[in-house]
Design a protein around this motif. Structure first.
Motif, PDB file in Angstrom:
ATOM      1  N   UNK A   1       0.832  -1.206   0.000  1.00 38.25           N
ATOM      2  CA  UNK A   1       0.000   0.000   0.000  1.00 38.25           C
ATOM      3  C   UNK A   1       0.866   1.255   0.000  1.00 38.25           C
ATOM      4  N   UNK A   2       1.894   1.273   0.837  1.00 42.57           N
ATOM      5  CA  UNK A   2       2.738   2.464   0.936  1.00 42.57           C
ATOM      6  C   UNK A   2       3.532   2.699  -0.346  1.00 42.57           C
TER       7      UNK A   2
ATOM      8  N   UNK B   1       3.561   5.893  -3.049  1.00 38.35           N
ATOM      9  CA  UNK B   1       4.769   6.611  -3.462  1.00 38.35           C
ATOM     10  C   UNK B   1       4.970   6.542  -4.967  1.00 38.35           C
ATOM     11  N   UNK B   2       4.613   5.416  -5.581  1.00 34.53           N
ATOM     12  CA  UNK B   2       4.695   5.314  -7.044  1.00 34.53           C
ATOM     13  C   UNK B   2       3.815   6.366  -7.701  1.00 34.53           C
ATOM     14  N   UNK B   3       2.610   6.527  -7.184  1.00 35.07           N
ATOM     15  CA  UNK B   3       1.691   7.514  -7.738  1.00 35.07           C
ATOM     16  C   UNK B   3       2.264   8.923  -7.612  1.00 35.07           C
TER      17      UNK B   3
ATOM     18  N   UNK C   1       8.750  13.579  -5.022  1.00 32.92           N
ATOM     19  CA  UNK C   1       9.187  12.536  -4.103  1.00 32.92           C
ATOM     20  C   UNK C   1       8.779  12.927  -2.690  1.00 32.92           C
ATOM     21  N   UNK C   2       8.275  11.956  -1.944  1.00 33.49           N
ATOM     22  CA  UNK C   2       7.797  12.220  -0.591  1.00 33.49           C
ATOM     23  C   UNK C   2       8.477  11.259   0.373  1.00 33.49           C
TER      24      UNK C   2
ATOM     25  N   UNK D   1      -3.267  11.584  -2.990  1.00 38.00           N
ATOM     26  CA  UNK D   1      -3.713  10.189  -3.129  1.00 38.00           C
ATOM     27  C   UNK D   1      -2.652   9.242  -2.580  1.00 38.00           C
ATOM     28  N   UNK D   2      -1.380   9.539  -2.852  1.00 41.03           N
ATOM     29  CA  UNK D   2      -0.304   8.712  -2.311  1.00 41.03           C
ATOM     30  C   UNK D   2      -0.291   8.726  -0.794  1.00 41.03           C
TER      31      UNK D   2
END
Length: 309
Positions: free
Chosen positions: A23-24, A28-30, A37-38, A198-199
């Protein structure tokens, strides 16, 4: 225990351990596909875990807890988006600050909640039909959390959106050449905001799995560094949502083995195994390769300033 039973057991536990990682990493991909980048995944996860537990404990509904986790994760990501997209602050510094803020805030708010059992946790279910698939069925589709199955579905859905829809093309284009997208009159800033938020929501759901399904309970540091591993998985999966499933299962198996092998290997060494493998993956991926060569967005980490790109 036979060899086949051992492998099935490892796969089954890998699916459970890999669920929050999946899920995480999907979140991050989104975000990174849009060029942002987060590094605050760990902070969003632990805030989501606390919000989910507190809400589920208070209302008696674990699904309201999951919803609360998604909202809290989205709010935290919105702060990161505002700082990095609108104010154009350094994305790495902002993400690190978000992680520190999330860990500290969750630890502060979580005082007094530790030791309370969650009476209504998300139940494990078996998927009819899929559970009868030879070998994989009993391992992946028997007695797993619904969030595990939803994670698989989310990965497929995100892959389809990013690769086969107009919105997916826009998202990927914003991450590759935001100036060209802006020249076409398409919303660069709003696209990045939407992807980052959303991410963050997916990272919040990742945290909720730990506190309302896997344990279910609240403890300080419940995420245990999983957010950092999810960041590495994003790179290891080459920013591909379908590959993220296999990578999450791999690292889920490493987590399980770190407990299973304690009778033969020192527990301290085993606890390092998932993190050591994460460092090895990042090192091997980075050796002689640019992020472009790995499949990463060309504009990743760079704020977009209209008229300067």
């Amino acid at each position: 225990m036979s060899e086949e039973s051992l492998i099935l057991s490892i796969l089954s536990r890998a699916a459970a351990f890999g669920t929050p990682l999946l899920w995480a990493s999907l979140g991050e991909i989104c975000a990174e596909r849009s060029g942002v980048i987060n590094l605050g995944v760990e902070g969003m996860m632990i805030l989501g875990a606390f919000a989910a537990f507190a809400t589920a404990y208070t209302t008696g509904s674990p699904w309201l807890g999951v919803l609360a986790a998604a909202i809290v994760g989205g709010i935290a990501a919105f702060v990161h988006a505002g700082v990095t997209i609108t104010l154009r602050a350094n994305q790495y510094v902002s993400g690190l600050a978000l992680t520190m803020l999330g860990l500290g805030l969750a630890g502060l708010l979580g005082r007094g909640w530790e030791g309370r059992p969650l009476l209504h946790a998300l139940p494990d279910i078996t998927v009819p039909g899929l559970a009868q698939i030879p070998f994989l069925g009993p391992a992946l589709f028997t007695d797993q959390s619904l969030l595990t199955y939803m994670g698989f579905c989310m990965a497929i859905a995100l892959w389809f959106v990013l690769t086969h829809t107009r919105w997916g093309i826009i998202i990927r284009s914003v991450g590759e050449a935001p100036a060209a997208v802006d020249a076409q009159g398409l919303p660069v800033y709003m696209t990045r905001y939407g992807c980052v938020i959303f991410g963050g929501m997916l990272a919040g759901v990742a945290g909720s799995f730990l506190s309302v399904s896997y344990l279910p309970a609240w403890t300080t540091g419940i995420t245990g560094g999983m957010g950092w591993i999810a960041l590495a998985l994003t790179i290891f999966a080459a920013w591909d949502a379908l590959r993220a499933i296999a990578v999450a299962l791999l690292f889920g198996a490493l987590y399980h083995l770190s407990f299973r092998l304690q009778a033969w290997i020192a527990p301290e060494l085993l606890k390092l195994m998932p993190y050591a493998c994460t460092i090895a993956v990042l090192a091997l991926t980075a050796m002689g390769k640019s992020k472009r060569g790995q499949g990463g967005p060309a504009a990743l980490g760079r704020p977009y300033i209209r008229g300067q790109d």
